[in-house]
Design a protein around this motif. Structure first.
Motif, PDB file in Angstrom:
ATOM      1  N   GLY A  31       0.826  -1.208   0.000  1.00 37.96           N
ATOM      2  CA  GLY A  31       0.000   0.000   0.000  1.00 37.96           C
ATOM      3  C   GLY A  31       0.854   1.248   0.000  1.00 37.96           C
ATOM      4  O   GLY A  31       2.008   1.234  -0.418  1.00 37.96           O
ATOM      5  N   ALA A  32       0.308   2.340   0.478  1.00 32.95           N
ATOM      6  CA  ALA A  32       1.039   3.610   0.615  1.00 32.95           C
ATOM      7  C   ALA A  32       1.677   4.044  -0.693  1.00 32.95           C
ATOM      8  O   ALA A  32       2.812   4.519  -0.731  1.00 32.95           O
ATOM      9  CB  ALA A  32       2.081   3.506   1.722  1.00 32.95           C
ATOM     10  N   GLY A  33       0.943   3.869  -1.806  1.00 33.39           N
ATOM     11  CA  GLY A  33       1.442   4.325  -3.096  1.00 33.39           C
ATOM     12  C   GLY A  33       2.287   3.331  -3.854  1.00 33.39           C
ATOM     13  O   GLY A  33       2.759   3.621  -4.954  1.00 33.39           O
ATOM     14  N   VAL A  34       2.491   2.141  -3.313  1.00 32.82           N
ATOM     15  CA  VAL A  34       3.295   1.131  -3.988  1.00 32.82           C
ATOM     16  C   VAL A  34       2.414   0.359  -4.971  1.00 32.82           C
ATOM     17  O   VAL A  34       1.364  -0.161  -4.584  1.00 32.82           O
ATOM     18  CB  VAL A  34       3.932   0.148  -2.981  1.00 32.82           C
ATOM     19  N   PRO A  35       2.786   0.272  -6.245  1.00 33.39           N
ATOM     20  CA  PRO A  35       1.986  -0.482  -7.214  1.00 33.39           C
ATOM     21  C   PRO A  35       1.749  -1.915  -6.759  1.00 33.39           C
ATOM     22  O   PRO A  35       2.614  -2.526  -6.122  1.00 33.39           O
ATOM     23  CB  PRO A  35       2.844  -0.426  -8.488  1.00 33.39           C
ATOM     24  N   ALA A  36       0.581  -2.453  -7.110  1.00 28.25           N
ATOM     25  CA  ALA A  36       0.196  -3.780  -6.638  1.00 28.25           C
ATOM     26  C   ALA A  36       1.128  -4.885  -7.116  1.00 28.25           C
ATOM     27  O   ALA A  36       1.234  -5.936  -6.479  1.00 28.25           O
ATOM     28  CB  ALA A  36      -1.232  -4.084  -7.071  1.00 28.25           C
ATOM     29  N   ASP A  37       1.813  -4.678  -8.244  1.00 28.03           N
ATOM     30  CA  ASP A  37       2.682  -5.722  -8.789  1.00 28.03           C
ATOM     31  C   ASP A  37       4.134  -5.554  -8.374  1.00 28.03           C
ATOM     32  O   ASP A  37       5.012  -6.253  -8.888  1.00 28.03           O
ATOM     33  CB  ASP A  37       2.582  -5.749 -10.314  1.00 28.03           C
ATOM     34  N   LYS A  38       4.404  -4.642  -7.436  1.00 30.91           N
ATOM     35  CA  LYS A  38       5.770  -4.385  -7.016  1.00 30.91           C
ATOM     36  C   LYS A  38       6.001  -4.817  -5.570  1.00 30.91           C
ATOM     37  O   LYS A  38       5.090  -4.876  -4.756  1.00 30.91           O
ATOM     38  CB  LYS A  38       6.102  -2.898  -7.146  1.00 30.91           C
ATOM     39  N   TRP A  39       7.269  -5.117  -5.279  1.00 36.93           N
ATOM     40  CA  TRP A  39       7.699  -5.462  -3.934  1.00 36.93           C
ATOM     41  C   TRP A  39       8.471  -4.299  -3.320  1.00 36.93           C
ATOM     42  O   TRP A  39       9.206  -3.596  -4.017  1.00 36.93           O
ATOM     43  CB  TRP A  39       8.622  -6.683  -3.948  1.00 36.93           C
ATOM     44  N   VAL A  40       8.310  -4.110  -2.031  1.00 34.77           N
ATOM     45  CA  VAL A  40       9.150  -3.184  -1.285  1.00 34.77           C
ATOM     46  C   VAL A  40      10.246  -4.003  -0.608  1.00 34.77           C
ATOM     47  O   VAL A  40       9.955  -5.008   0.036  1.00 34.77           O
ATOM     48  CB  VAL A  40       8.344  -2.416  -0.214  1.00 34.77           C
ATOM     49  N   ARG A  41      11.483  -3.588  -0.790  1.00 36.40           N
ATOM     50  CA  ARG A  41      12.600  -4.288  -0.160  1.00 36.40           C
ATOM     51  C   ARG A  41      13.232  -3.383   0.899  1.00 36.40           C
ATOM     52  O   ARG A  41      13.524  -2.219   0.647  1.00 36.40           O
ATOM     53  CB  ARG A  41      13.650  -4.682  -1.199  1.00 36.40           C
ATOM     54  N   VAL A  42      13.437  -3.931   2.074  1.00 40.25           N
ATOM     55  CA  VAL A  42      14.016  -3.187   3.191  1.00 40.25           C
ATOM     56  C   VAL A  42      15.282  -3.887   3.657  1.00 40.25           C
ATOM     57  O   VAL A  42      15.302  -5.110   3.831  1.00 40.25           O
ATOM     58  CB  VAL A  42      13.011  -3.086   4.360  1.00 40.25           C
ATOM     59  N   ASP A  43      16.336  -3.121   3.838  1.00 36.19           N
ATOM     60  CA  ASP A  43      17.579  -3.645   4.403  1.00 36.19           C
ATOM     61  C   ASP A  43      17.394  -3.722   5.914  1.00 36.19           C
ATOM     62  O   ASP A  43      17.380  -2.708   6.603  1.00 36.19           O
ATOM     63  CB  ASP A  43      18.735  -2.713   4.047  1.00 36.19           C
ATOM     64  N   THR A  44      17.253  -4.936   6.440  1.00 34.23           N
ATOM     65  CA  THR A  44      16.948  -5.086   7.871  1.00 34.23           C
ATOM     66  C   THR A  44      18.114  -4.706   8.771  1.00 34.23           C
ATOM     67  O   THR A  44      17.919  -4.456   9.962  1.00 34.23           O
ATOM     68  CB  THR A  44      16.512  -6.531   8.179  1.00 34.23           C
ATOM     69  N   THR A  45      19.317  -4.651   8.211  1.00 36.46           N
ATOM     70  CA  THR A  45      20.459  -4.252   9.038  1.00 36.46           C
ATOM     71  C   THR A  45      20.430  -2.759   9.338  1.00 36.46           C
ATOM     72  O   THR A  45      21.167  -2.283  10.197  1.00 36.46           O
ATOM     73  CB  THR A  45      21.792  -4.596   8.357  1.00 36.46           C
ATOM     74  N   GLU A  46      19.586  -2.001   8.615  1.00 33.98           N
ATOM     75  CA  GLU A  46      19.479  -0.572   8.846  1.00 33.98           C
ATOM     76  C   GLU A  46      18.249  -0.206   9.671  1.00 33.98           C
ATOM     77  O   GLU A  46      18.033   0.968   9.983  1.00 33.98           O
ATOM     78  CB  GLU A  46      19.449   0.182   7.517  1.00 33.98           C
ATOM     79  N   LEU A  47      17.440  -1.199  10.006  1.00 28.40           N
ATOM     80  CA  LEU A  47      16.275  -0.947  10.851  1.00 28.40           C
ATOM     81  C   LEU A  47      16.702  -0.925  12.312  1.00 28.40           C
ATOM     82  O   LEU A  47      17.553  -1.699  12.739  1.00 28.40           O
ATOM     83  CB  LEU A  47      15.216  -2.040  10.647  1.00 28.40           C
ATOM     84  N   ALA A  48      16.089  -0.039  13.074  1.00 32.31           N
ATOM     85  CA  ALA A  48      16.481   0.135  14.475  1.00 32.31           C
ATOM     86  C   ALA A  48      16.302  -1.134  15.292  1.00 32.31           C
ATOM     87  O   ALA A  48      16.990  -1.337  16.296  1.00 32.31           O
ATOM     88  CB  ALA A  48      15.695   1.280  15.102  1.00 32.31           C
ATOM     89  N   ASP A  49      15.377  -1.994  14.868  1.00 34.80           N
ATOM     90  CA  ASP A  49      15.121  -3.220  15.630  1.00 34.80           C
ATOM     91  C   ASP A  49      15.614  -4.467  14.904  1.00 34.80           C
ATOM     92  O   ASP A  49      15.342  -5.587  15.340  1.00 34.80           O
ATOM     93  CB  ASP A  49      13.631  -3.361  15.932  1.00 34.80           C
ATOM     94  N   GLY A  50      16.322  -4.296  13.777  1.00 32.60           N
ATOM     95  CA  GLY A  50      16.810  -5.450  13.037  1.00 32.60           C
ATOM     96  C   GLY A  50      15.698  -6.307  12.467  1.00 32.60           C
ATOM     97  O   GLY A  50      15.901  -7.471  12.146  1.00 32.60           O
ATOM     98  N   ASN A  51      14.495  -5.755  12.361  1.00 35.46           N
ATOM     99  CA  ASN A  51      13.288  -6.436  11.873  1.00 35.46           C
ATOM    100  C   ASN A  51      12.792  -7.530  12.810  1.00 35.46           C
ATOM    101  O   ASN A  51      12.153  -8.488  12.392  1.00 35.46           O
ATOM    102  CB  ASN A  51      13.485  -7.032  10.473  1.00 35.46           C
ATOM    103  N   LEU A  52      13.038  -7.372  14.086  1.00 32.40           N
ATOM    104  CA  LEU A  52      12.441  -8.321  15.037  1.00 32.40           C
ATOM    105  C   LEU A  52      10.941  -8.078  15.160  1.00 32.40           C
ATOM    106  O   LEU A  52      10.180  -9.022  15.435  1.00 32.40           O
ATOM    107  CB  LEU A  52      13.127  -8.191  16.396  1.00 32.40           C
TER     108      LEU A  52
END
Length: 323
Positions: free
Chosen positions: A168-189
């Motif tokens: 959501g939030a403006g992301v096309p339905a056929d696309k993926w959002v990729r997040v680098d978890t090493t840059e997230l404050a919680d490491g994606n826990l």
């Protein structure tokens, strides 16, 4: 997209999952309880390597999920992978046991408080522990996205990365959002709305004080209930190379360095259920708790995860609350 979009302490789950889900978080024989002090003198990394080695050669197999009522007190039952005389050592080896188990089905829940209301995000899917890849279908509460319904978010879990579809939030339905978890404050826990089961198990490598609460019979096997705390920074040092960067990031992103947990381990030493409680500082400067629960079953179930090619990755701006 940059991970700076996920910068709010106390809103990290909301921003990553629903772009406004929450405005802000508010306010076999068990050893005797309290055992595990001897492990304090052992370096975390050495303890983890010893735990991994101890797992070699153990037989794997399937069993029913943990969760049946009727626990017996500490001291009941025999020995085995799940009933080590040292509860701390049992926790340290859980990640290695999962890797040897191959794969499993996964159910997750993430619960938080918002404005006096309990909000729960649920997920289900599977994880290949050998390849360290997982796929989850994450479902938001009916009103979590500001509407009656929200499409389930498909998540792909990989070392150092989180992929989300139907973001959501403006992301096309056929696309993926990729997040680098090493840059997230919680490491994606907790950022993605579901805790990576292998990362959660790796976090137990930092366990210091653990007691065996009791045991129960379920699915024809004995499942032992352990309770304790784990140190995030200590776990990061002992974690596998692929998981270490994310846990190292998490060690800096929580309000408290320790995480309280309840772990349920079967006779083969496999995690069947894991409850962990993470502490954040919200926008009001108060400590808020996010409770993560993972349930594992169907060990050996084939799990196929194909990461999307670069052409399917969304590179535009992802809207954050208030934008």
């Amino acid at each position: 997209m940059t991970v700076q979009r996920y910068r709010w302490r106390g809103r990290v789950v909301a921003v990553a999952v629903a772009g406004g889900l929450v405005a802000g978080l508010s306010a076999t024989g068990c050893s005797r309880p309290g055992a595990g002090g001897a492990a304090e003198a052992t370096d975390a990394a050495d303890a983890a390597r010893a735990a991994d080695a101890d797992v070699a050669g153990r037989a794997d197999g399937a069993a029913g999920p943990a969760g049946a009522a009727g626990e017996k007190g500490p001291g009941a039952g025999g020995s085995g992978a799940g009933g080590s005389a040292d509860p701390v050592a049992t926790m340290h080896r859980t990640a290695a046991v999962l890797v040897r188990s191959g794969s499993s089905t996964v159910r997750t829940s993430l619960e938080m408080a918002s404005g006096g209301t309990r909000v729960t995000i649920r997920g289900e899917g599977g994880f290949d522990y050998g390849k360290r890849l997982g796929r989850l279908r994450v479902t938001l509460p009916p009103d979590a996205a500001g509407a009656d319904e929200h499409r389930p978010i498909i998540q792909l879990l990989a070392p150092g990365a989180l992929y989300m579809k139907n973001r959501g939030a403006g992301v096309p339905a056929d696309k993926w959002v990729r997040v680098d978890t090493t840059e997230l404050a919680d490491g994606n826990l907790v950022t993605g709305g579901a805790t990576d089961p292998l990362s959660a198990a790796e976090l137990l490598r930092g366990a210091r004080e653990v007691s065996c609460v009791g045991e129960r019979r379920t699915g024809g096997e004995t499942v032992r209930h352990f309770r304790g705390t784990t140190d995030i920074a200590r776990a990061a040092k002992a974690a596998s190379a692929r998981t270490r960067p994310s846990l190292a990031a998490a060690a800096k992103g929580f309000a408290r360095d320790t995480v309280a947990f309840d772990a349920y381990v079967d006779e083969r030493g496999r995690l069947r259920k894991l409850e962990q409680r993470f502490s954040f500082v919200n926008d009001e400067g108060r400590v808020a708790v996010v409770a993560s629960t993972i349930e594992l079953s169907g060990f050996g179930t084939p799990v196929t995860v194909e990461l999307p090619p670069e052409r399917e990755i969304y590179t535009g701006k992802v809207a954050a609350p208030g934008e």
